[in-house]
Write a protein that holds these residues in place. Structure first.
Motif, mmCIF file in Angstrom:
data_model
loop_
_atom_site.group_PDB
_atom_site.id
_atom_site.type_symbol
_atom_site.label_atom_id
_atom_site.label_comp_id
_atom_site.label_asym_id
_atom_site.label_seq_id
_atom_site.Cartn_x
_atom_site.Cartn_y
_atom_site.Cartn_z
ATOM 1 N N ASN A 122 0.821 -1.219 0.000
ATOM 2 C CA ASN A 122 0.000 0.000 0.000
ATOM 3 C C ASN A 122 0.852 1.264 0.000
ATOM 4 O OD1 ASN A 122 -3.090 -0.694 0.470
ATOM 5 N ND2 ASN A 122 -1.893 -2.162 1.672
ATOM 6 N N GLN A 123 2.118 1.106 -0.432
ATOM 7 C CA GLN A 123 3.048 2.237 -0.554
ATOM 8 C C GLN A 123 3.170 3.044 0.745
ATOM 9 O OE1 GLN A 123 0.557 1.889 -3.335
ATOM 10 N NE2 GLN A 123 2.136 0.440 -3.977
ATOM 11 N N MET A 124 3.221 2.337 1.885
ATOM 12 C CA MET A 124 3.412 2.984 3.175
ATOM 13 C C MET A 124 4.807 2.672 3.702
ATOM 14 S SD MET A 124 -0.198 2.186 5.113
ATOM 15 C CE MET A 124 -1.792 2.527 4.356
ATOM 16 N N LYS A 125 5.439 3.654 4.300
ATOM 17 C CA LYS A 125 6.766 3.455 4.863
ATOM 18 C C LYS A 125 6.670 2.665 6.166
ATOM 19 C CE LYS A 125 8.854 7.610 2.858
ATOM 20 N NZ LYS A 125 9.554 8.889 3.156
ATOM 21 N N ILE A 126 7.484 1.617 6.281
ATOM 22 C CA ILE A 126 7.437 0.742 7.451
ATOM 23 C C ILE A 126 7.723 1.512 8.729
ATOM 24 C CG2 ILE A 126 8.552 -1.235 8.568
ATOM 25 C CD1 ILE A 126 9.022 -2.408 5.796
ATOM 26 N N ASN A 127 8.734 2.377 8.715
ATOM 27 C CA ASN A 127 9.125 3.064 9.952
ATOM 28 C C ASN A 127 8.147 4.149 10.379
ATOM 29 O OD1 ASN A 127 9.700 4.876 7.931
ATOM 30 N ND2 ASN A 127 11.792 5.299 8.584
ATOM 31 N N GLU A 128 7.169 4.459 9.547
ATOM 32 C CA GLU A 128 6.150 5.446 9.917
ATOM 33 C C GLU A 128 4.871 4.796 10.422
ATOM 34 O OE1 GLU A 128 5.444 8.014 6.616
ATOM 35 O OE2 GLU A 128 7.447 8.930 6.668
ATOM 36 N N HIS A 129 4.781 3.480 10.284
ATOM 37 C CA HIS A 129 3.540 2.785 10.654
ATOM 38 C C HIS A 129 3.781 1.586 11.569
ATOM 39 C CE1 HIS A 129 1.095 5.038 7.709
ATOM 40 N NE2 HIS A 129 2.188 5.015 6.970
ATOM 41 N N MET A 130 4.968 1.516 12.161
ATOM 42 C CA MET A 130 5.282 0.373 13.005
ATOM 43 C C MET A 130 6.044 0.830 14.242
ATOM 44 S SD MET A 130 7.089 -3.243 11.910
ATOM 45 C CE MET A 130 6.004 -3.437 10.476
ATOM 46 N N LEU A 131 5.763 0.176 15.366
ATOM 47 C CA LEU A 131 6.433 0.417 16.633
ATOM 48 C C LEU A 131 6.831 -0.942 17.203
ATOM 49 C CD1 LEU A 131 7.185 2.382 18.995
ATOM 50 C CD2 LEU A 131 4.874 1.970 19.883
ATOM 51 N N ILE A 132 8.018 -1.037 17.798
ATOM 52 C CA ILE A 132 8.520 -2.312 18.305
ATOM 53 C C ILE A 132 8.821 -2.206 19.794
ATOM 54 C CG2 ILE A 132 10.575 -3.807 18.305
ATOM 55 C CD1 ILE A 132 10.633 -3.545 15.267
ATOM 56 N N SER A 133 8.424 -3.231 20.563
ATOM 57 C CA SER A 133 8.789 -3.337 21.979
ATOM 58 C C SER A 133 9.496 -4.672 22.190
ATOM 59 C CB SER A 133 7.547 -3.279 22.873
ATOM 60 O OG SER A 133 7.012 -1.976 22.914
ATOM 61 N N THR A 134 10.675 -4.632 22.783
ATOM 62 C CA THR A 134 11.435 -5.851 23.041
ATOM 63 C C THR A 134 12.461 -5.588 24.137
ATOM 64 O OG1 THR A 134 12.783 -7.595 22.033
ATOM 65 C CG2 THR A 134 13.167 -5.336 21.286
ATOM 66 N N SER A 135 12.995 -6.665 24.717
ATOM 67 C CA SER A 135 14.026 -6.516 25.747
ATOM 68 C C SER A 135 15.363 -7.096 25.311
ATOM 69 C CB SER A 135 13.581 -7.207 27.043
ATOM 70 O OG SER A 135 13.436 -8.597 26.842
ATOM 71 N N ASN A 136 15.375 -7.770 24.179
ATOM 72 C CA ASN A 136 16.575 -8.455 23.721
ATOM 73 C C ASN A 136 17.197 -7.728 22.534
ATOM 74 O OD1 ASN A 136 18.608 -10.231 23.101
ATOM 75 N ND2 ASN A 136 17.260 -11.871 22.376
ATOM 76 N N MET A 137 18.291 -7.048 22.766
ATOM 77 C CA MET A 137 18.938 -6.302 21.688
ATOM 78 C C MET A 137 19.668 -7.211 20.701
ATOM 79 S SD MET A 137 20.380 -2.901 23.619
ATOM 80 C CE MET A 137 19.274 -1.862 24.574
ATOM 81 N N GLN A 138 19.761 -8.493 21.021
ATOM 82 C CA GLN A 138 20.369 -9.457 20.111
ATOM 83 C C GLN A 138 19.300 -10.237 19.330
ATOM 84 O OE1 GLN A 138 23.669 -9.393 19.693
ATOM 85 N NE2 GLN A 138 23.660 -7.770 21.257
ATOM 86 N N GLY A 139 18.041 -9.998 19.653
ATOM 87 C CA GLY A 139 16.950 -10.721 19.003
ATOM 88 C C GLY A 139 16.665 -10.210 17.600
ATOM 89 N N TYR A 140 15.941 -11.023 16.846
ATOM 90 C CA TYR A 140 15.616 -10.674 15.461
ATOM 91 C C TYR A 140 14.796 -9.402 15.396
ATOM 92 C CZ TYR A 140 13.647 -10.990 10.762
ATOM 93 O OH TYR A 140 13.266 -10.713 9.489
ATOM 94 N N LEU A 141 13.834 -9.231 16.300
ATOM 95 C CA LEU A 141 12.926 -8.090 16.242
ATOM 96 C C LEU A 141 13.679 -6.776 16.415
ATOM 97 C CD1 LEU A 141 9.970 -7.272 15.967
ATOM 98 C CD2 LEU A 141 9.745 -7.461 18.447
ATOM 99 N N TYR A 142 14.600 -6.738 17.364
ATOM 100 C CA TYR A 142 15.376 -5.511 17.588
ATOM 101 C C TYR A 142 16.235 -5.191 16.360
ATOM 102 C CZ TYR A 142 18.452 -2.085 19.775
ATOM 103 O OH TYR A 142 19.141 -0.939 20.078
ATOM 104 N N LYS A 143 16.905 -6.199 15.825
ATOM 105 C CA LYS A 143 17.756 -5.979 14.656
ATOM 106 C C LYS A 143 16.932 -5.545 13.452
ATOM 107 C CE LYS A 143 21.242 -9.325 16.182
ATOM 108 N NZ LYS A 143 21.891 -10.627 15.903
ATOM 109 N N TYR A 144 15.719 -6.091 13.331
ATOM 110 C CA TYR A 144 14.826 -5.693 12.243
ATOM 111 C C TYR A 144 14.465 -4.212 12.393
ATOM 112 C CZ TYR A 144 10.637 -5.570 9.279
ATOM 113 O OH TYR A 144 9.689 -5.249 8.323
#
Length: 207
Positions: free
Chosen positions: A31-53
């Protein structure tokens, strides 16, 4: 209105939120939307996939201590959602505090009774299945969430009871039949509300 997706995972490697993450990514890019403008991430592991993503795509990331288990972070992780929704976050926090102090004031409270009943059924009566019964569709989600928390917290070292949600009155004839006359392996708990929608009811026969 612009959608905002909040992806939460304490470890950052849990399969279910990562599947949702990539489905959301497909939705946004298609839908031609920028990922970083429409997504928020919460995590505690800075080595995890989600944080790196999140770092790779320059997404805003909320981090919290890695000794803070994800299944106990219901209040913490949702504070940001409450703020973004422009709801009264101070009242939410005060309500949590009031409940904490009220329940710890003495042992004559619903939480203590609930816990004692579970321990008694599992250890003394050797029940292996815990049925969580609800009578309203609105309560089914919280019952399923409860089952998730119980499974993650107690389903270790060959311990715990298997939690199952029972929706009344849909399962009244089937599951309750088993409870009454089937194998004695289950115990039942109910989630009830003080306020009941009385707009829908069966009228008694005037005759």
């Amino acid at each position: 209105k612009k959608p905002l997706f909040h992806i939460m995972s304490s470890s950052g490697d849990t399969l279910e939120p990562l599947i949702a993450l990539h489905q959301i990514e497909k939705f946004l890019t298609s839908n031609q939307m920028k990922i970083n403008e429409h997504m928020l991430i919460s995590t505690s592991n800075m080595q995890g996939y989600l944080y790196k993503y999140g770092v790779k795509h320059k997404i805003n990331i909320i981090t919290y201590p890695n000794n803070y288990p994800g299944r106990f972070s219901a209040i913490f992780n949702h504070l940001s959602n409450i703020i973004l929704a422009k709801l009264d976050v101070n009242s939410f926090i005060q309500g949590a505090k009031d409940a904490y102090f009220e329940l710890y004031k003495d042992l004559d409270n619903p939480c203590y009774h609930f816990a004692v009943n579970r321990i008694f059924n599992q250890t003394k009566k050797k029940k292996k299945i815990e049925l969580i019964s609800v009578f309203a569709d609105q309560l089914k989600g919280i019952a399923e969430w409860y089952c998730q928390l119980i499974s993650e917290s107690e389903g270790k070292d060959n311990k715990g009871a298997f939690p199952v949600v029972m929706k009344m009155s849909k399962n009244l004839h089937s599951y309750e039949q088993f409870l009454q006359q089937g194998a004695d392996i289950c115990y039942e708990q109910f989630i009830l509300t003080k306020d009941v929608d009385s707009s829908k009811y069966i009228c008694p026969d005037k005759d």
